[in-house]
Every structure is written in structure tokens, then in C-alpha cells.
Scaffold this motif. Structure first.
Motif, short mmCIF file in Angstrom:
data_model
loop_
_atom_site.label_atom_id
_atom_site.label_comp_id
_atom_site.label_asym_id
_atom_site.label_seq_id
_atom_site.Cartn_x
_atom_site.Cartn_y
_atom_site.Cartn_z
N TRP A 34 -1.65 -34.45 39.46
CA TRP A 34 -2.89 -34.64 40.20
C TRP A 34 -2.59 -35.23 41.58
O TRP A 34 -3.20 -34.84 42.58
CB TRP A 34 -3.83 -35.57 39.42
CG TRP A 34 -5.20 -35.68 39.99
CD1 TRP A 34 -6.30 -34.95 39.64
CD2 TRP A 34 -5.64 -36.60 41.01
NE1 TRP A 34 -7.39 -35.35 40.39
CE2 TRP A 34 -7.00 -36.35 41.24
CE3 TRP A 34 -5.01 -37.58 41.76
CZ2 TRP A 34 -7.75 -37.07 42.17
CZ3 TRP A 34 -5.75 -38.29 42.69
CH2 TRP A 34 -7.11 -38.03 42.88
N ILE A 35 -1.65 -36.17 41.62
CA ILE A 35 -1.29 -36.80 42.90
C ILE A 35 -0.71 -35.76 43.86
O ILE A 35 -1.02 -35.75 45.06
CB ILE A 35 -0.32 -37.98 42.68
CG1 ILE A 35 -1.08 -39.10 41.95
CG2 ILE A 35 0.28 -38.47 43.98
CD1 ILE A 35 -0.22 -40.23 41.45
N PHE A 36 0.11 -34.84 43.33
CA PHE A 36 0.63 -33.76 44.18
C PHE A 36 -0.50 -32.91 44.74
O PHE A 36 -0.47 -32.51 45.90
CB PHE A 36 1.61 -32.88 43.40
CG PHE A 36 3.04 -33.29 43.55
CD1 PHE A 36 3.72 -33.08 44.74
CD2 PHE A 36 3.72 -33.89 42.51
CE1 PHE A 36 5.04 -33.44 44.90
CE2 PHE A 36 5.04 -34.26 42.64
CZ PHE A 36 5.71 -34.04 43.84
N TRP A 37 -1.52 -32.59 43.91
CA TRP A 37 -2.66 -31.82 44.42
C TRP A 37 -3.42 -32.60 45.48
O TRP A 37 -3.89 -32.03 46.47
CB TRP A 37 -3.60 -31.40 43.29
CG TRP A 37 -3.10 -30.24 42.49
CD1 TRP A 37 -2.88 -30.20 41.14
CD2 TRP A 37 -2.80 -28.91 42.97
NE1 TRP A 37 -2.43 -28.95 40.78
CE2 TRP A 37 -2.37 -28.14 41.87
CE3 TRP A 37 -2.82 -28.32 44.23
CZ2 TRP A 37 -1.99 -26.81 41.99
CZ3 TRP A 37 -2.44 -26.99 44.34
CH2 TRP A 37 -2.03 -26.25 43.24
N ALA A 38 -3.56 -33.91 45.30
CA ALA A 38 -4.25 -34.74 46.31
C ALA A 38 -3.48 -34.72 47.63
O ALA A 38 -4.09 -34.60 48.71
CB ALA A 38 -4.42 -36.17 45.79
N LEU A 39 -2.16 -34.80 47.56
CA LEU A 39 -1.35 -34.72 48.78
C LEU A 39 -1.46 -33.34 49.42
O LEU A 39 -1.47 -33.22 50.66
CB LEU A 39 0.11 -35.05 48.47
CG LEU A 39 0.39 -36.51 48.10
CD1 LEU A 39 1.83 -36.68 47.63
CD2 LEU A 39 0.09 -37.44 49.26
N ASN A 43 -2.63 -32.49 53.14
CA ASN A 43 -1.86 -31.60 54.02
C ASN A 43 -2.74 -30.51 54.62
O ASN A 43 -2.60 -30.17 55.80
CB ASN A 43 -0.70 -30.96 53.27
CG ASN A 43 0.40 -31.94 52.93
OD1 ASN A 43 0.51 -32.99 53.53
ND2 ASN A 43 1.19 -31.60 51.94
N LEU A 44 -3.62 -29.94 53.82
CA LEU A 44 -4.51 -28.89 54.31
C LEU A 44 -5.49 -29.43 55.34
O LEU A 44 -5.77 -28.78 56.35
CB LEU A 44 -5.25 -28.22 53.16
CG LEU A 44 -4.40 -27.29 52.29
CD1 LEU A 44 -5.09 -26.99 50.98
CD2 LEU A 44 -4.08 -26.00 53.04
N GLN A 52 -1.77 -27.78 62.64
CA GLN A 52 -0.36 -27.85 62.28
C GLN A 52 -0.13 -27.04 60.99
O GLN A 52 -0.12 -27.60 59.89
CB GLN A 52 0.08 -29.30 62.06
CG GLN A 52 0.01 -30.15 63.29
CD GLN A 52 1.01 -29.69 64.34
OE1 GLN A 52 2.12 -29.29 64.04
NE2 GLN A 52 0.58 -29.74 65.60
N PRO A 53 0.06 -25.72 61.08
CA PRO A 53 0.14 -24.89 59.88
C PRO A 53 1.38 -25.10 59.03
O PRO A 53 1.41 -24.69 57.86
CB PRO A 53 0.12 -23.47 60.45
CG PRO A 53 0.67 -23.60 61.82
CD PRO A 53 0.21 -24.95 62.31
N LEU A 54 2.41 -25.76 59.57
CA LEU A 54 3.62 -25.98 58.78
C LEU A 54 3.50 -27.16 57.82
O LEU A 54 4.27 -27.28 56.88
CB LEU A 54 4.83 -26.15 59.69
CG LEU A 54 5.17 -24.92 60.54
CD1 LEU A 54 6.38 -25.20 61.42
CD2 LEU A 54 5.39 -23.69 59.68
N VAL A 55 2.50 -28.02 58.03
CA VAL A 55 2.33 -29.19 57.16
C VAL A 55 2.00 -28.76 55.73
O VAL A 55 2.68 -29.19 54.79
CB VAL A 55 1.26 -30.15 57.73
CG1 VAL A 55 0.94 -31.26 56.75
CG2 VAL A 55 1.73 -30.72 59.06
#
Length: 179
Positions: A34-39, A43-44, A52-55
Motif C-alpha cells: 500500500w505504501i508503494f502505491w501511495a508513493l 510521483n504521479l 516531470q514525466p520521469l518521476v
């Protein structure tokens, strides 16, 4: 059948490649997945606000890499790889970047808020990703997309519909209980 596919019974090395906490590890009251999805959502948002499309691309590669550490064949990893592919498209094609990143943000928001992952459900339609041998039909597709979300961290799955004698037995047993 699905468990046998993911158990690593093909003689290949099983288990994590690098010692890392598993995705179900709870940190600050939330599973690591879940934390990865929040990050990823963060990023989006950064990509949309700061152009910044590379983020999100870097973040989704890290997300997929983390899950690749545990399995390179399961549905969770496939979802992350599709996300990487869509992030690559967004980074490389400016005309569709805004629409694509907004769509990805909606998908991630649904995952975070109600544990509904549209990419996971789309991939579940592929016969190799199912845990049942149900035939592909419009009814099956509707059931896949309308199935209530499960618990966080739990793999998506639906039960096959009772057919033939099973369905008739279920109907007649209900009538017997009423009468």
C-alpha cells in the motif's frame, strides 16, 4: 493450479533474490504494498504539477523491481509491469501524457481508497492468471469488474458460478429449507 504455477516447482530458485521485507509487512499501520502505491500516487502528482514525466517512471520501476524480488510470474508483479509500460508511454509521448497520468492516478487512488485495482482485474481475464477454469464470457467479464474489493494485500480472485447440477441443487435445497 495457480498455486502450483507460483510455487516455483519448475526447479528454479524460489524465494527473494535480495533480503527485503515482504509486501505484507505493516509499517505505520499500512502494508508495504500500500505504501508503494501511495508513493506512486505522489510521483504521479509531482509529474502532473511539475511536468516531470520521469518521476513516475522511476517510481514505477522501483515498485516493480521490489515485487520482482519476490515473484516474477504472479499477478501483483504483472500489474506493476503494466504500470511501468504505461509510465514509459506517458514519459515518451507528450500528447497523451496528461490523460494517461490522470488515468493512472485514478487507478492508484481506487487501489488506495477501496482496494480496487482495474489493472489487476484486466489481467485476471487472461486464463493463465485465473485460479479457476471458468470459460471466458461477457458474464465472466462483468463479474470480474463488479466483484467487491477484497482485503488489502489479498490477491484478487472470484469464485466460479455454479452450473448444471450444482446450480439446480442449490436452488432445490433453498426450496426445501423454506418448505
Amino acid at each position: 493450479r495457480l498455486a502450483a504455477k507460483t510455487s516455483g516447482s519448475s526447479g528454479r530458485r524460489t524465494g527473494p533474490l535480495v533480503a527485503m521485507p515482504p509486501p505484507k509487512t505493516v509499517i505505520l499501520g499500512r502494508p508495504l504494498g500500500w505504501i508503494f502505491w501511495a508513493l506512486t500516487a505522489l510521483n504521479l502528482v509531482v509529474a502532473l504539477v511539475l511536468a516531470q514525466p520521469l518521476v513516475p517512471l522511476a517510481g514505477s520501476i522501483a515498485h516493480a523491481g521490489y515485487f520482482a524480488n519476490f515473484s516474477r510470474r504472479d499477478l501483483a508483479f504483472q500489474v506493476r509491469m503494466v504500470f511501468v509500460g504505461l509510465s514509459v508511454l506517458g514519459a515518451l509521448l507528450p500528447p497523451i501524457r496528461l490523460a494517461l497520468f490522470l488515468a493512472l492516478l485514478v487507478i492508484v487512488a481506487a487501489e488506495l481508497l477501496v482496494n480496487y485495482n482495474a489493472l489487476e482485474r484486466i489481467l485476471y481475464l487472461i486464463p493463465a492468471n485465473r485460479d479457476n477454469a471458468e470459460d471466458f464470457s461477457i458474464d465472466f467479464v462483468i463479474r470480474v469488474f463488479t466483484e467487491a474489493p477484497g482485503k488489502s494485500g489479498q490477491a484478487f480472485s472470484i469464485k466460479p458460478v455454479a452450473t448444471g447440477a450444482d446450480a439446480l441443487g442449490a436452488v432445490s435445497s433453498k426450496k426445501n429449507k423454506k418448505g
